[in-house]
Design an enzyme around this catalytic site. Structure first.
Site, short mmCIF file in Angstrom:
data_model
loop_
_atom_site.label_atom_id
_atom_site.label_comp_id
_atom_site.label_asym_id
_atom_site.label_seq_id
_atom_site.Cartn_x
_atom_site.Cartn_y
_atom_site.Cartn_z
N SER A 105 -1.40 8.88 3.89
CA SER A 105 -2.74 7.91 4.15
C SER A 105 -2.75 7.19 2.64
O SER A 105 -3.90 6.38 2.54
CB SER A 105 -3.86 9.02 4.47
N SER A 106 -2.04 7.56 1.67
CA SER A 106 -2.31 7.09 0.18
C SER A 106 -1.67 5.77 0.19
O SER A 106 -0.37 5.76 0.02
CB SER A 106 -1.68 8.08 -0.70
#
Lengths: 204, 204
Positions: free
Chosen positions: B16-17
């Site tokens: 998700s980064s």
């Protein structure tokens, strides 16, 4: 465009920020390459943190240990002196007030003062966290020590710092060091490469 | 030292980064220049955040707005595609489990899968936040979709991710992307320059 027509690079920082110390060693030279001045703007990061909900980096689990290592490693890579102040983070309200007091009288002296505060904290390892220490640093630059001590408690001087903090939050400053070039924001010592490229190219 | 004797660069990240996505586009090539492999290690940053007390970057006041701008600007500078996923941050538990499931069978396929998850999220803008979407990405690489769906709920696979998270916290991983070279930690996409120099010089 003539030099005087270019807006200065805004350099926001807290005197207690070790990454801002590292940027303070380099930003004037980077800007000078592109014929820019730098407007140094000390602010109280604690006030900003009330807005962002953040806590001081070195106090955070894991991140604190990592950052200590990263700071020493980055300083070694840059070939600059680095020491941790005896208190970290420290409340840099007194030197911040003295900066704005000096700036009104003599902007060049104010910038010299800012650099001396950084070197006191991050080369000598002395937290500049009281009017007495902040005035000592000024006195070494030839400033009247008693006048400096008085300035730390002058309501008009306090107001200047308060206004600077408010202006920084309004400008979206979310940490230190923080740079603004013609309205474009850059956060962190590790954005100096983008800062330089933006100055060189005018943006991308 | 022969290639095989060199330890791999450890690359910790959360799917998700967005900054990890940017690093994922470059770290293999950087390591290859110095004859290193890269061990990709997806972890759940939310678990790490419980230790550090941090909150997702893009959710933070001021920092969130700044980071959106910084991400787009950094992607433009690198000349790479960038889109914000439809949900940010997203819980990347399903693709993380599938990565470790695939890795046990075929490490090269697992790395291809990781890159496909990143491009689904940050080029197509689709959050890979469910077993169904995670299995769809795997299916495009020729993986049996039903087997992938089953793997998402396999206790042995769940355990692998749990162990990876615990190992990351024990190793001091405080954010993503995070790199470890022969025990030396580097945090952030903006530390890739230090990563490369460390690989080139063996440290300083």
């Amino acid at each position: 465009m003539s030099d005087s027509a270019k807006t200065p690079v805004e350099f926001y920082f807290d005197f207690s920020s070790p990454y801002a110390y590292l940027s303070g060693l380099r930003i004037d030279e980077v800007a000078r390459l592109y014929e820019r001045q730098v407007a140094w703007k000390p602010v109280m990061l604690g006030v900003v943190f009330k807005t962002t909900g953040a806590t001081p980096l070195l106090d955070q689990p894991l991140k604190g240990d990592y950052s200590r290592r990263d700071l020493l490693r980055t300083a070694r890579l840059l070939g600059v002196d680095f020491a941790f102040p005896n208190q970290m983070p420290f409340a840099a309200i007194a030197p911040s007030r003295l900066f704005y007091w000096l700036e009104e009288q003599n902007p060049a002296l104010a910038k010299s003062y800012a650099k001396a505060v950084f070197s006191t904290a991050f080369q000598e390892g002395v937290s500049v966290n009281s009017p007495e220490i902040a005035a000592d640093v000024a006195a070494k630059l030839g400033v009247d020590r008693e006048a400096a001590l008085a300035a730390c408690n002058d309501p008009a001087v306090k107001d200047k710092l308060r206004v600077a903090n408010e202006q920084a939050i309004a400008a979206g400053i979310c940490g230190a060091p923080f740079f603004v070039i013609d309205g474009e924001p850059f956060w962190g010592n590790d954005r100096l490469d983008h800062v330089e490229r933006w100055l060189a190219t005018g943006g991308w």
